[in-house]
Write a protein that holds these residues in place. Structure first.
Motif, short mmCIF file in Angstrom:
data_model
loop_
_atom_site.label_atom_id
_atom_site.label_comp_id
_atom_site.label_asym_id
_atom_site.label_seq_id
_atom_site.Cartn_x
_atom_site.Cartn_y
_atom_site.Cartn_z
N TYR A 6 0.87 -1.17 0.00
CA TYR A 6 0.00 0.00 0.00
C TYR A 6 0.91 1.22 0.00
O TYR A 6 1.41 1.64 1.04
N PRO A 7 1.17 1.79 -1.19
CA PRO A 7 2.11 2.92 -1.28
C PRO A 7 1.43 4.27 -1.10
O PRO A 7 0.25 4.43 -1.37
N GLY A 8 2.22 5.23 -0.65
CA GLY A 8 1.70 6.58 -0.54
C GLY A 8 2.68 7.48 0.20
O GLY A 8 3.73 7.03 0.66
N SER A 9 2.30 8.75 0.33
CA SER A 9 3.15 9.68 1.06
C SER A 9 2.78 9.70 2.55
O SER A 9 3.63 9.95 3.39
N PHE A 10 1.51 9.49 2.87
CA PHE A 10 1.05 9.40 4.26
C PHE A 10 1.58 10.57 5.10
O PHE A 10 2.21 10.38 6.13
N ASP A 11 1.30 11.78 4.65
CA ASP A 11 1.89 12.98 5.26
C ASP A 11 0.83 13.92 5.82
O ASP A 11 0.64 15.01 5.28
N PRO A 12 0.14 13.54 6.91
CA PRO A 12 0.27 12.36 7.76
C PRO A 12 -0.72 11.27 7.37
O PRO A 12 -1.61 11.49 6.53
N ILE A 13 -0.59 10.13 8.03
CA ILE A 13 -1.57 9.05 7.87
C ILE A 13 -2.92 9.56 8.39
O ILE A 13 -2.98 10.27 9.39
N THR A 14 -3.98 9.24 7.67
CA THR A 14 -5.33 9.66 8.06
C THR A 14 -6.16 8.44 8.43
O THR A 14 -5.75 7.29 8.21
N ASN A 15 -7.36 8.70 8.94
CA ASN A 15 -8.27 7.59 9.23
C ASN A 15 -8.69 6.87 7.94
O ASN A 15 -8.98 5.68 7.97
N SER A 128 -4.63 13.95 3.34
CA SER A 128 -3.55 14.44 4.21
C SER A 128 -3.42 15.94 4.11
O SER A 128 -3.18 16.62 5.12
N SER A 129 -3.56 16.49 2.91
CA SER A 129 -3.41 17.95 2.76
C SER A 129 -4.51 18.69 3.51
O SER A 129 -4.26 19.74 4.11
N ALA A 130 -5.73 18.16 3.52
CA ALA A 130 -6.82 18.79 4.27
C ALA A 130 -6.53 18.74 5.77
O ALA A 130 -6.74 19.72 6.49
N ARG A 132 -3.56 18.61 7.20
CA ARG A 132 -2.48 19.57 7.48
C ARG A 132 -3.03 20.99 7.59
O ARG A 132 -2.67 21.74 8.48
N GLN A 133 -3.91 21.34 6.67
CA GLN A 133 -4.45 22.70 6.66
C GLN A 133 -5.30 22.96 7.91
O GLN A 133 -5.16 24.02 8.55
N VAL A 134 -6.15 22.02 8.27
CA VAL A 134 -6.96 22.18 9.47
C VAL A 134 -6.07 22.31 10.70
O VAL A 134 -6.27 23.19 11.54
N ALA A 135 -5.04 21.46 10.77
CA ALA A 135 -4.13 21.50 11.92
C ALA A 135 -3.37 22.82 11.99
O ALA A 135 -3.19 23.38 13.08
N MET A 136 -2.93 23.33 10.85
CA MET A 136 -2.16 24.58 10.84
C MET A 136 -3.00 25.79 11.30
O MET A 136 -2.47 26.75 11.80
N PHE A 137 -4.32 25.67 11.14
CA PHE A 137 -5.20 26.73 11.63
C PHE A 137 -5.81 26.37 12.98
O PHE A 137 -6.82 26.94 13.38
N ASN A 138 -5.16 25.40 13.64
CA ASN A 138 -5.54 24.97 14.99
C ASN A 138 -6.97 24.44 15.07
O ASN A 138 -7.63 24.58 16.10
N GLY A 139 -7.44 23.83 13.98
CA GLY A 139 -8.77 23.23 13.98
C GLY A 139 -8.75 21.85 14.60
O GLY A 139 -7.69 21.28 14.85
N CYS A 140 -9.90 21.31 14.83
CA CYS A 140 -10.05 19.98 15.44
C CYS A 140 -9.82 18.90 14.39
O CYS A 140 -10.52 18.85 13.38
N ILE A 141 -8.84 18.02 14.63
CA ILE A 141 -8.55 16.94 13.68
C ILE A 141 -9.00 15.58 14.24
O ILE A 141 -8.69 14.55 13.65
N LYS A 142 -9.74 15.60 15.34
CA LYS A 142 -10.30 14.35 15.88
C LYS A 142 -11.20 13.74 14.80
O LYS A 142 -11.90 14.46 14.11
N ASP A 143 -11.15 12.47 14.64
CA ASP A 143 -11.89 11.71 13.62
C ASP A 143 -11.31 11.86 12.22
O ASP A 143 -11.82 11.28 11.27
N LEU A 144 -10.25 12.67 12.07
CA LEU A 144 -9.57 12.79 10.78
C LEU A 144 -8.31 11.94 10.73
O LEU A 144 -7.97 11.38 9.70
#
Length: 164
Positions: A6-15, A128-130, A132-144
């Protein structure tokens, strides 16, 4: 023994990634999560960090391992004696790109088979890009992302924002 990659960048790994990993682990004897080293991309997490985060998340899935690789996926597969490529699909646009990749991989390694797995509806918007963006704006990434790495992702996002 059927080994899948299972290849990918996983930057970061998501659910969404984790869902594909768990489902693949039920089908194949061994699944290698292959983290691509792409010299053209500057990652949010470096390769070692990505491997660490994935290992943290998959540590209870016995038939799954994680490795980084560079170069052609088909060369990596040959080294690992893997027969199957697993790809997750979220939308038709993913299919078009992955279909082209499958044809190229078949050209390079005719024995390789690609298995496409549709994402679950709850993860269809996730990337992963979504995250990262949510995290950089200090949004909630629970369930992501998996709960085990929420702190890691938020900590990296704070560091990343300070650099910018």
């Amino acid at each position: 023994m059927k080994t899948a990659v299972y290849p990918g960048s996983f930057d970061p790994i998501t659910n969404g990634h984790l869902d594909i990993i768990k489902r693949s682990a039920k089908i194949f004897d061994h699944v290698i999560v292959a983290v691509l080293v792409n010299p053209d991309k500057k990652g949010f997490f470096n390769i070692e960090e990505r491997v660490f985060l994935i290992e943290k998340v998959i540590n209870r899935i016995e038939n799954v391992s994680v490795e980084s690789f560079s170069g052609l996926l088909t060369d990596f597969m040959k080294k690992k004696n893997a027969q199957v490529i697993v790809k997750g699909l979220r939308a038709v646009s993913d299919f078009e790109y992955e279909f082209q990749m499958d044809l190229m991989n078949k050209k390079l390694c005719p024995k390789a088979e690609t298995v496409f797995m549709m994402t679950s509806a709850k993860n269809s918007f996730l990337s992963s890009s979504a995250v990262r963006q949510v995290a950089m704006f200090n949004g909630c990434i629970k369930d992501l992302v998996p709960d085990q790495i929420i702190t890691d992702v938020m900590k990296k996002a704070r560091k990343y924002c300070k650099k910018s």
